[in-house]
Design a protein around this motif. Structure first.
Motif, PDB file in Angstrom:
ATOM      1  N   ILE A   1      14.591 -17.636 -15.676  1.00 22.63           N
ATOM      2  CA  ILE A   1      15.664 -16.520 -15.588  1.00 22.63           C
ATOM      3  C   ILE A   1      16.829 -16.600 -14.741  1.00 22.63           C
ATOM      4  O   ILE A   1      16.432 -16.891 -13.530  1.00 22.63           O
ATOM      5  CB  ILE A   1      14.975 -15.087 -15.510  1.00 22.63           C
ATOM      6  CG1 ILE A   1      13.681 -14.781 -16.378  1.00 22.63           C
ATOM      7  CG2 ILE A   1      15.836 -13.808 -15.433  1.00 22.63           C
ATOM      8  CD1 ILE A   1      12.774 -13.596 -16.271  1.00 22.63           C
ATOM      9  N   THR A   2      17.895 -16.371 -14.923  1.00 21.07           N
ATOM     10  CA  THR A   2      19.170 -16.683 -14.191  1.00 21.07           C
ATOM     11  C   THR A   2      19.794 -15.203 -14.107  1.00 21.07           C
ATOM     12  O   THR A   2      20.295 -14.675 -15.150  1.00 21.07           O
ATOM     13  CB  THR A   2      19.921 -17.724 -14.291  1.00 21.07           C
ATOM     14  OG1 THR A   2      19.254 -18.837 -14.618  1.00 21.07           O
ATOM     15  CG2 THR A   2      21.007 -17.840 -13.214  1.00 21.07           C
ATOM     16  N   ASN A   3      19.939 -14.537 -13.015  1.00 23.01           N
ATOM     17  CA  ASN A   3      20.565 -13.071 -12.976  1.00 23.01           C
ATOM     18  C   ASN A   3      21.979 -13.382 -12.151  1.00 23.01           C
ATOM     19  O   ASN A   3      22.102 -14.254 -11.523  1.00 23.01           O
ATOM     20  CB  ASN A   3      19.893 -12.207 -11.680  1.00 23.01           C
ATOM     21  CG  ASN A   3      18.455 -11.894 -12.511  1.00 23.01           C
ATOM     22  OD1 ASN A   3      18.348 -11.769 -13.713  1.00 23.01           O
ATOM     23  ND2 ASN A   3      17.469 -11.717 -11.764  1.00 23.01           N
ATOM     24  N   THR A   4      23.109 -12.728 -12.697  1.00 24.72           N
ATOM     25  CA  THR A   4      24.247 -12.614 -12.031  1.00 24.72           C
ATOM     26  C   THR A   4      24.404 -11.732 -10.806  1.00 24.72           C
ATOM     27  O   THR A   4      24.569 -10.599 -11.164  1.00 24.72           O
ATOM     28  CB  THR A   4      25.497 -12.459 -13.123  1.00 24.72           C
ATOM     29  OG1 THR A   4      25.234 -13.307 -14.136  1.00 24.72           O
ATOM     30  CG2 THR A   4      26.553 -12.608 -12.416  1.00 24.72           C
ATOM     31  N   ALA A   5      24.584 -12.252  -9.709  1.00 26.93           N
ATOM     32  CA  ALA A   5      24.643 -11.336  -8.462  1.00 26.93           C
ATOM     33  C   ALA A   5      26.312 -11.305  -8.257  1.00 26.93           C
ATOM     34  O   ALA A   5      27.204 -11.354  -9.230  1.00 26.93           O
ATOM     35  CB  ALA A   5      23.801 -11.736  -7.428  1.00 26.93           C
ATOM     36  N   SER A   6      26.421 -11.745  -7.009  1.00 25.23           N
ATOM     37  CA  SER A   6      28.011 -11.623  -6.634  1.00 25.23           C
ATOM     38  C   SER A   6      28.185 -11.778  -5.049  1.00 25.23           C
ATOM     39  O   SER A   6      27.313 -11.974  -4.627  1.00 25.23           O
ATOM     40  CB  SER A   6      28.638 -10.143  -6.830  1.00 25.23           C
ATOM     41  OG  SER A   6      29.844 -10.060  -6.068  1.00 25.23           O
ATOM     42  N   VAL A   7      29.229 -12.430  -4.896  1.00 22.81           N
ATOM     43  CA  VAL A   7      29.596 -12.555  -3.501  1.00 22.81           C
ATOM     44  C   VAL A   7      29.446 -11.231  -2.827  1.00 22.81           C
ATOM     45  O   VAL A   7      29.257 -11.237  -1.750  1.00 22.81           O
ATOM     46  CB  VAL A   7      31.073 -13.272  -3.217  1.00 22.81           C
ATOM     47  CG1 VAL A   7      32.058 -12.250  -3.746  1.00 22.81           C
ATOM     48  CG2 VAL A   7      31.311 -13.520  -1.734  1.00 22.81           C
TER      49      VAL A   7
END
Length: 248
Positions: free
Chosen positions: A126-132
Motif C-alpha cells: 500500500i502506498t499512500n500519497t502524503a505531501s511536503v
C-alpha cells in the motif's frame, strides 16, 4: 523485458487525472493490470470503478469490482485527495469534515476493503500519497496540512500493523506538483503567472514537480523486490523539506 509488476493487479484512487493518472500509467507500462477508482471516469484504457471515498458502501463496491475484473489485488495506491486553503479560521466545520473524510478516512476505507485480498498476495503493498505539507509548515494550508500529516502518521502505524503479514506500507510526499488541481488554483489567482513563479521559487530546484516524477517514486515503493522498504515517507519535492539554501 518483463516489467516488475507483470502479473500483478493494482488499484489507484484518484487515477482519472494528475498524479493518480501518471501512477496508473506507470504501473500499467510496467506490467500491472490497473483499476482506477475515481468519481470521474478515466479516459485511459485502465479499468474504472466509480468511487466516492467518503462513502463506505461505494468504496467496498469499487474494490469488489476490481477483484471481479482481475481476480486478485497486489498493489494499492491511495492517491485521491481534495485541497483546502486558508488559515485555521478560514474553513467551516463542513469543510473540515469533508477533507478529513476523503483525505484520511477515505484511505482507511480503501485499505480496509483491500486487506483481505492483499493478504493473499506475495507482492502486497500500500502506498499512500502524503505531501511536503505533512512535514513543513506552509502558509494558508492548515486544513490540508492537518490531513496530510495524518496520512504520514497513519502510514507508519499501518506499516507496523501489517509488516509481519507481508504487506508493505509506505507513503510518497510530493512537493507542489504541476497538476490540474494546481492549475485551477493558479487560474483563481489575481496574477496567475506571478503566483506560479512564486510556487516554483519556493522549491529549491526552482520548478514544479511533475506528476511523472511522483509516479516513478510510487513505483519504487510498490516494487515487490524492495522488500525492506517499509514505513518510509519518500519526499519528491525538489529538496523543499530537507534543504536550507542561502538566498541568491
Amino acid at each position: 523485458m518483463v516489467g516488475r509488476f507483470e502479473g500483478l493487479a493494482a488499484l489507484v484512487t484518484g487515477g482519472a487525472s494528475g498524479i493518480g493518472a501518471a501512477v496508473a500509467d506507470q504501473l500499467s507500462r510496467e506490467g500491472a493490470q490497473v483499476t482506477v477508482l475515481d468519481v470521474a471516469q478515466t479516459h485511459s484504457s485502465h479499468h474504472w470503478e466509480k468511487c466516492d471515498l467518503a462513502d463506505t458502501n461505494s468504496v467496498n463496491a469499487a474494490v469488489a469490482g476490481a477483484i471481479e475484473r482481475f481476480g486478485r489485488l497486489d498493489v494499492v495506491v491511495n492517491n485521491a485527495g481534495i485541497g483546502a486553503q486558508g488559515d485555521v479560521a478560514a474553513n467551516s466545520d463542513a469543510e473540515w469534515s469533508q477533507a478529513w473524510e476523503v483525505n484520511v478516512v477515505g484511505m482507511a476505507r480503501v485499505a480496509r476493503a483491500a486487506l483481505p485480498h492483499l493478504r493473499e498476495s506475495s507482492a502486497a503493498s500500500i502506498t499512500n500519497t502524503a505531501s511536503v505539507a505533512s512535514m513543513a509548515g506552509l502558509p494558508q494550508r492548515v486544513l490540508y496540512s492537518a490531513t496530510k500529516g495524518a496520512v504520514m502518521a497513519m502510514t507508519k502505524a499501518m506499516a507496523a500493523d501489517h509488516v509481519r503479514e507481508g504487506i508493505r506500507v509506505n507513503c510518497v510526499a510530493p512537493g507542489t506538483a504541476d497538476t490540474p488541481w494546481i492549475q485551477r488554483l493558479l487560474d483563481q489567482a489575481d496574477k496567475p503567472d506571478e503566483e506560479r513563479a512564486a510556487l516554483e521559487a519556493r522549491q529549491p530546484h526552482r520548478r514544479l514537480v511533475s506528476a511523472e516524477e511522483v509516479a516513478r517514486a510510487v513505483a519504487y515503493l510498490a516494487d515487490p523486490e524492495n522488500r525492506s522498504t517499509i514505513g518510509v515517507c519518500l519526499p519528491v519535492d525538489g529538496g523543499m523539506e530537507a534543504l536550507r539554501l542561502r538566498p541568491d
